[in-house]
Design a protein around this motif. Structure first.
Motif, PDB file in Angstrom:
ATOM      1  N   ARG A 221      -2.978  -0.891 -14.479  1.00 59.99           N
ATOM      2  CA  ARG A 221      -1.934  -1.410 -13.615  1.00 59.99           C
ATOM      3  C   ARG A 221      -2.045  -0.695 -12.273  1.00 59.99           C
ATOM      4  N   TYR A 222      -1.072  -0.857 -11.407  1.00 57.52           N
ATOM      5  CA  TYR A 222      -1.138  -0.245 -10.085  1.00 57.52           C
ATOM      6  C   TYR A 222       0.248   0.193  -9.644  1.00 57.52           C
ATOM      7  N   LEU A 237      -0.745   5.943   0.642  1.00 57.93           N
ATOM      8  CA  LEU A 237      -2.067   5.331   0.522  1.00 57.93           C
ATOM      9  C   LEU A 237      -3.127   6.362   0.160  1.00 57.93           C
ATOM     10  N   ARG A 238      -3.059   7.542   0.769  1.00 58.19           N
ATOM     11  CA  ARG A 238      -4.028   8.592   0.443  1.00 58.19           C
ATOM     12  C   ARG A 238      -3.903   9.044  -1.011  1.00 58.19           C
ATOM     13  N   ALA A 239      -2.712   8.929  -1.563  1.00 54.96           N
ATOM     14  CA  ALA A 239      -2.489   9.351  -2.948  1.00 54.96           C
ATOM     15  C   ALA A 239      -2.888   8.280  -3.955  1.00 54.96           C
ATOM     16  N   GLY A 243      -0.228  -0.780  -3.011  1.00 51.70           N
ATOM     17  CA  GLY A 243       0.575  -1.695  -2.196  1.00 51.70           C
ATOM     18  C   GLY A 243       1.692  -0.960  -1.491  1.00 51.70           C
ATOM     19  N   ILE A 244       2.035  -1.453  -0.313  1.00 55.86           N
ATOM     20  CA  ILE A 244       3.163  -0.925   0.451  1.00 55.86           C
ATOM     21  C   ILE A 244       4.158  -2.056   0.660  1.00 55.86           C
ATOM     22  N   GLU A 245       5.426  -1.768   0.351  1.00 55.32           N
ATOM     23  CA  GLU A 245       6.513  -2.710   0.594  1.00 55.32           C
ATOM     24  C   GLU A 245       7.197  -2.352   1.911  1.00 55.32           C
ATOM     25  N   ALA A 263      -5.939  -1.929   0.543  1.00 49.07           N
ATOM     26  CA  ALA A 263      -4.575  -1.979   0.032  1.00 49.07           C
ATOM     27  C   ALA A 263      -3.855  -3.218   0.557  1.00 49.07           C
ATOM     28  N   PHE A 264      -2.677  -3.480   0.005  1.00 48.75           N
ATOM     29  CA  PHE A 264      -1.890  -4.671   0.336  1.00 48.75           C
ATOM     30  C   PHE A 264      -0.578  -4.262   0.999  1.00 48.75           C
TER      31      PHE A 264
END
Length: 409
Positions: A221-222, A237-239, A243-245, A263-264
């Protein structure tokens, strides 16, 4: 319900190519089995789509199906049964707007997922993450300053749960995955609808974020993260967050990291448009309402930068309470910045990639789910067709779930 369908004389959108193709589309057992010329009917429901436009079913990657109020702190005081009936109403209305699939970004659980999958609940196909993980005082901590006690057991429809420290975050992530979560949601920065944090704060240590990522990755999963500022986005993101909301206050380094990690970004500008106009009417406190301006203007600029940089942009609405009627308006909000085909891709092919369902959702191809919206006007020329839900048909898994133009969007 008949899930065998033949759409004749279709002008159907090849989303990847950005152009219409001609043909008949046959759906059997809920999936597309044939696309070709002059296909023969064999007991299927038949729709003549001559002079109409056929698109894949739409996907909204950031909804809260349990959030029937903008006062998220109140959700924990509701009866779960009362919340469930509100959820059923909200999901049925989403389906009527052409959203045949949604991703819940905090709050929904396996019960809602199973009820929809089994036909007990009329609504979009549901991808869920369970309760979002939040640090004490983070975006999913609903307590005002004067309250110490916190109870977010499985009986209570809060959208989040508190987990502090690496071990607690790891356990919470494992627990949501145990219950079937398709992704893990973490709160990596401050937010608008929370009572005690600031938008410019970062939340969770890097080791805590990495623990959630490790557990999600182990389960195939993610992790997706709530974050507004460049500082919060970049450390997430580095971790390893996928995805970023929101991302309204991203910076140039953010754009580089999105590209580096493929990434998304799921933005949802319509929610700030709605909160500014209607938030207080639907339960948003004055203090939280005053946070809206800080992210609204920055969101337009961020969307433009992200689109120009070629970031993976997924469609999201993130509306709360009665403001969810504006779900489809995100199409015209984005159309101020992006070409129509790219806005449609955000709600189809890019959204499917985020959900790890490429080839199954967001496309009209053999093997994909038989999900469609059919319109009398060309959305590539005028996105208000989708934004105002002027839909002739909504079809989910080969079954006609709505026929006729919507009037309440």
């Amino acid at each position: 319900m008949n899930n065998d369908l033949l759409i004749k004389n279709a002008s159907y959108l090849n989303v990847a190519e950005g152009r219409y193709e001609q043909g008949d589309i046959k759906v059997s057992g809920g999936s597309i089995t044939q696309i070709g010329s002059e296909l023969k009917a064999d007991g299927e429901t038949i729709i003549d789509a001559r002079n109409k436009f056929v698109l894949p079913g739409l996907i909204d990657c950031h909804v809260h199906v349990t959030a029937a109020t903008a006062d998220l702190g109140q959700l924990g005081e509701w009866s779960p049964n009362y919340a469930a009936f509100n959820t059923a109403k909200l999901m049925g209305e989403m389906l009527d707007r052409g959203f045949t699939t949604v991703r819940d970004a905090a709050g929904a659980d396996f019960g809602i997922h199973d009820a929809q999958a089994e036909g007990l609940l009329r609504g979009p196909r549901l991808f869920f993450g369970g309760k979002a993980l939040s640090q004490t005082g983070g975006h999913a901590d609903p307590r005002p300053r004067g309250r110490d006690a916190y109870d977010a057991g499985s009986c209570c429809p809060h959208i989040g749960r508190l987990a502090d420290g690496v071990d607690a975050v790891r356990q919470a992530a494992r627990d949501e995955l145990r219950k079937g979560a398709h992704h893990i949601k973490i709160m990596a920065g401050g937010g608008v609808a929370s009572p005690t944090d600031r938008i410019d704060s970062t939340q969770y240590s890097l080791s805590e974020i990495e623990a959630a990522v490790e557990e999600a990755t182990a389960a195939n999963r993610y992790v997706t993260a709530h974050a507004y500022t460049g500082r919060a986005i970049n450390r997430a993101l580095r971790a390893g967050v996928r995805g970023i909301e929101h991302g309204n206050l991203l910076d140039d380094e953010s754009l580089e990291l999105f590209k580096e990690f493929n990434a998304f970004l799921t933005m949802n500008l319509v929610t700030y448009w709605a909160l500014e106009r209607e938030g207080r009417k639907f339960g948003l406190s004055q203090e939280n309402w005053e946070k809206v301006a800080a992210v609204l203007d920055g969101g337009y600029e961020a969307l433009g930068k992200a689109h120009e940089a070629g970031i993976n942009l997924a469609y999201g609405s993130d509306l709360l309470g009665g403001m969810q009627v504006h779900q489809a308006k995100e199409f015209t909000v984005r159309a101020k910045i992006m070409p129509a085909i790219d806005v449609i891709r955000s709600a189809t092919t890019t959204a499917a990639a985020l959900l790890q369902r490429e080839g199954e959702l967001g496309t009209i191809a053999v093997g994909a789910h038989g999900d469609f919206v059919i319109t009398s006007e060309d959305p590539l020329k005028d996105l208000t067709v989708l934004a105002e839900s002027r839909l002739d048909y909504v079809i989910q898994g080969g079954a006609v779930v709505k026929a006729g133009t919507a009037t309440d969007a």
